[in-house]
Design an enzyme around this catalytic site. Structure first.
Site, PDB file in Angstrom:
ATOM      1  CE  LYS A  75     -11.258  28.878   2.256  1.00 22.94           C
ATOM      2  NZ  LYS A  75     -12.445  28.645   1.470  1.00 22.94           N
ATOM      3  CB  THR A 124     -17.691  20.948 -16.627  1.00 18.20           C
ATOM      4  OG1 THR A 124     -18.915  21.459 -16.105  1.00 18.20           O
ATOM      5  CG2 THR A 124     -17.041  21.978 -17.497  1.00 18.20           C
ATOM      6  CD1 TRP A 172      -7.214  29.055   2.848  1.00 17.76           C
ATOM      7  CD2 TRP A 172      -6.731  29.255   0.667  1.00 17.76           C
ATOM      8  NE1 TRP A 172      -8.143  29.894   2.287  1.00 17.76           N
ATOM      9  CE2 TRP A 172      -7.877  30.045   0.957  1.00 17.76           C
ATOM     10  CE3 TRP A 172      -6.253  29.219  -0.635  1.00 17.76           C
ATOM     11  CZ2 TRP A 172      -8.539  30.773  -0.020  1.00 17.76           C
ATOM     12  CZ3 TRP A 172      -6.910  29.953  -1.600  1.00 17.76           C
ATOM     13  CH2 TRP A 172      -8.046  30.722  -1.308  1.00 17.76           C
ATOM     14  CD  GLU A 200     -14.970  24.746 -17.444  1.00 18.07           C
ATOM     15  OE1 GLU A 200     -14.081  23.863 -17.548  1.00 18.07           O
ATOM     16  OE2 GLU A 200     -15.851  24.714 -16.572  1.00 18.07           O
TER      17      GLU A 200
HETATM   18  P1  ADP Z   1     -13.967  17.786 -14.927  1.00 19.37           P
HETATM   19  O1  ADP Z   1     -13.843  18.876 -13.909  1.00 19.37           O
HETATM   20  O2  ADP Z   1     -15.241  17.805 -15.641  1.00 19.37           O
HETATM   21  O3  ADP Z   1     -13.380  16.500 -14.507  1.00 19.37           O
HETATM   22  P2  ADP Z   1     -11.936  18.967 -16.517  1.00 19.37           P
HETATM   23  O4  ADP Z   1     -11.073  18.124 -17.330  1.00 19.37           O
HETATM   24  O5  ADP Z   1     -12.481  20.178 -17.116  1.00 19.37           O
HETATM   25  O6  ADP Z   1     -13.080  18.070 -16.140  1.00 19.37           O
HETATM   26  O7  ADP Z   1     -11.206  19.270 -15.152  1.00 19.37           O
HETATM   27  C1  ADP Z   1     -10.371  20.359 -15.041  1.00 19.37           C
HETATM   28  C2  ADP Z   1      -9.725  20.387 -13.691  1.00 19.37           C
HETATM   29  O8  ADP Z   1      -8.860  19.277 -13.507  1.00 19.37           O
HETATM   30  C3  ADP Z   1      -8.820  21.574 -13.498  1.00 19.37           C
HETATM   31  O9  ADP Z   1      -9.554  22.712 -13.141  1.00 19.37           O
HETATM   32  C4  ADP Z   1      -7.901  21.088 -12.391  1.00 19.37           C
HETATM   33  O10 ADP Z   1      -8.490  21.224 -11.124  1.00 19.37           O
HETATM   34  C5  ADP Z   1      -7.758  19.628 -12.689  1.00 19.37           C
HETATM   35  N1  ADP Z   1      -6.512  19.357 -13.422  1.00 19.37           N
HETATM   36  C6  ADP Z   1      -6.340  19.220 -14.736  1.00 19.37           C
HETATM   37  N2  ADP Z   1      -5.058  18.944 -15.037  1.00 19.37           N
HETATM   38  C7  ADP Z   1      -4.388  18.914 -13.861  1.00 19.37           C
HETATM   39  C8  ADP Z   1      -3.029  18.676 -13.488  1.00 19.37           C
HETATM   40  N3  ADP Z   1      -2.077  18.404 -14.374  1.00 19.37           N
HETATM   41  N4  ADP Z   1      -2.724  18.724 -12.172  1.00 19.37           N
HETATM   42  C9  ADP Z   1      -3.667  18.995 -11.239  1.00 19.37           C
HETATM   43  N5  ADP Z   1      -4.946  19.223 -11.537  1.00 19.37           N
HETATM   44  C10 ADP Z   1      -5.319  19.182 -12.822  1.00 19.37           C
END
Ligand code: ADP
Length: 551
Positions: A443, A189, A448, A334
């Protein structure tokens, strides 16, 4: 009592072996790093992937060893990926957009023995070679003469050419022969907090994730599809496309390193693409190109968009101007990565398009195999009323159980759910909406504020190209929102125009305390707004409201 069915281990090599028998001639087309379009097929890829396996064995690679790739989406990358996985080694996809320090950290942490790389990334690798303790070989995805030339120019020693290695091998190689729980892929990640952490996929989880993505309400791929996989293989396995396309025998188009509007449009048209998947920024570039040139996609039917929230303008323009269906997807490294999709249910589909839009802008509903839970800080369930915020947790057939080498310790709660770090709502129709990441939520006075919602609205202002919102310390409210706006080229605007535009669309107390126009909004390695960088930039910023308060 046990069932009496065959034991057929769910290993991903079987996916490509199936394609090689039943879809042998179906094309895989790549815009190569060198420039020209290169055509191969599932049958040829299978044959050459077996040669990669033999080459790896000859180099001493054993099951469980990590072999990395630092490469754009290409047919060659797929051959290497299956060549590694087929013999039980672990394919570690490195993200070339990471800074060298992060890249070295990840390579050392994973103990990669070999790195396959495109020529593009060779300078970075060579510059940092001494810091990559475990790496024994660098194999360049190129012909022998190209590698010889690079070696002569740079003085680099020991570079290998993937083509020479493959040519020297036979395709006689037995794949599989290990349990389905064997690790097959590793992806870190991007670590917006702390060090990057490794997600270690198993053959079984990737096989099951492939079946999950093939449901018609998920990616719904078919042998009749031509798929343009823009989402990189190093970004959460190209959302599974390099497994799901051979599984159904879809024609696959790989864009290499060119993801700008004109290049993507050219591939959509020349290859008659029906379906594609990418992050929002790619589609913004394509739509800007279409607008500027008046061109139209003629075969594209649907696009899956995820990675960050999909701006409303993308959904509307694709639908209204080009008749293309947009499906929003949410997921993370994940979750292998697909978790939810905004696919309309019959109730939503029967609404006029205008009333469908709010649902299409949500991240959607989970397919079978993914369980969602929404809880407050004490772990109590949050109402599914579309309003109450909660922490989003997931459990399922392809969800992380723990990070590679135990980083982060125990990551599942007592019921086996993983905390995504996302804040979300779920509405009565079952549509989940991400409102923020836990660490980005603002916050204010104990309540929120969703930074994502304000960002999306601000970015839909006609003069705006992109927007980012962070919480800035405030003496009375704890934090208040600061809105940064990057305008489209040639535009000028006053803060009041943006605030007037937001007025009435969000709660009064969500209104940003200040709007700043900026030249650049920093993006991270997976194309998302990098709030860590923004927060650092504005850590000493004093909002005008804070000044008044403390005066
Ligand atoms: P990194 O965090 O390493 O960039 P990831 O692809 O694992 O890679 O990121 C996942 C995160 O991206 C999710 O937990 C979420 O916060 C965000 N995310 C993924 N798809 C969407 C979406 N369609 N809309 C909003 N947030 C998204």
């Amino acid at each position: 009592m046990q069932g009496l069915m065959q034991d057929w281990p769910l290993t991903v090599d079987r996916i490509l072996s199936h394609a090689a028998v039943w879809h042998a001639d179906r094309e895989v087309v790549t815009r190569s790093v060198e420039g020209p379009i290169v055509r191969t097929s599932w049958g040829r890829i299978h044959n050459r992937a077996k040669k990669v396996s033999n080459a790896l064995r000859a180099l001493g690679v054993a099951p469980g060893d990590r072999v990395a790739t630092l490469a754009w989406n290409s047919g060659r990358h797929i051959e290497v990926w299956y060549g590694i996985m087929g013999i039980g080694a672990v394919c570690h996809t490195l993200n070339p957009r990471l800074f060298p320090d992060q890249l070295c950290y990840i390579i050392n942490h994973a103990q990669d023995r070999i790195i396959f790389t495109d020529t593009t990334f060779l300078p970075t690798l060579l510059e940092n070679r001494a810091r990559m303790e475990s790496v024994e070989h660098i194999i360049v995805l190129a012909d022998a003469d190209v590698v010889a030339r690079i070696a002569a120019e740079t003085g680099a020693k020991g570079l290998l050419s993937s083509e020479s290695l493959i040519e020297a091998q036979s395709a006689d190689c037995v794949w599989g022969d290990f349990p389905e729980t064997q690790a097959c892929g590793l992806c870190y990640t991007s670590g917006t907090t702390g060090n990057p952490k490794g997600v270690l996929y198993s053959h079984r989880s990737n096989f099951l994730h492939t079946l999950l993505t093939l449901q018609s309400d998920v990616m719904g791929l078919s042998v009749n599809d031509t798929v343009l996989a823009v989402v990189p293989m190093f970004h959460a396995n190209a959302w599974g496309l390099t497994f799901s396309c051979p599984a159904v025998g879809a024609r696959l188009i790989m864009p290499g390193q060119k993801m700008d509007g004109p290049s993507i449009f050219e591939l959509l048209e020349t290859e008659k693409v029906t379906m594609s998947a990418a992050v929002p920024t790619v589609w913004q570039m394509l739509l800007a190109h279409l607008k500027a040139t008046g061109e139209r996609p003629s075969t594209l039917k649907r696009v899956v968009i995820g990675g960050s929230a999909v701006p409303e303008a993308i959904v509307r323009t694709f639908h209204d101007d080009y008749g293309v269906q947009v499906i929003q997807a949410w997921g993370m490294t994940e979750t292998s990565p697909l978790g939810t999709l905004s696919t309309p249910t019959p109730e939503i589909k029967s609404l006029p398009f205008e009333d469908q839009v709010p649902f299409l802008l949500k991240q959607g509903r989970p397919p079978v195999g993914v369980e969602l839970d929404l809880v407050d800080d004490d772990g109590a369930s949050v109402a599914r009323d579309g309003k109450a915020f909660g922490r989003l947790k997931v459990r399922g057939l392809a969800i992380v159980g723990s990070y590679f080498r135990g980083d982060g310790g125990e990551i599942l709660d007592e019921r086996g759910f993983f905390d995504t770090g996302d804040v979300a709502t779920i509405d009565p129709a079952g549509y989940m909406q991400i409102t923020d990441r836990v660490k980005d939520v603002i916050k204010s006075g104990g309540e929120w504020i969703s930074s994502i919602e304000i960002e999306n609205l601000a970015a839909s202002h006609p003069k705006a190209l992109m927007a980012a919102v962070i919480g800035v310390p405030h003496p009375k409210w704890d934090e208040r929102p600061l809105l940064l706006v990057k305008l489209k080229d040639g535009e000028t605007a006053q803060a009041s125009e943006i605030l007037d535009y937001l007025d009435g669309k969000i709660a009064r107390w969500w209104m940003p305390d200040e709007v700043l126009f900026v030249d650049e909004i920093p993006l991270g390695a997976t194309g998302k707004i990098d709030k860590k960088v923004i927060r650092a930039r504005y850590q000493d910023h004093v909002l005008p409201t804070a000044r008044r308060e403390s005066a």
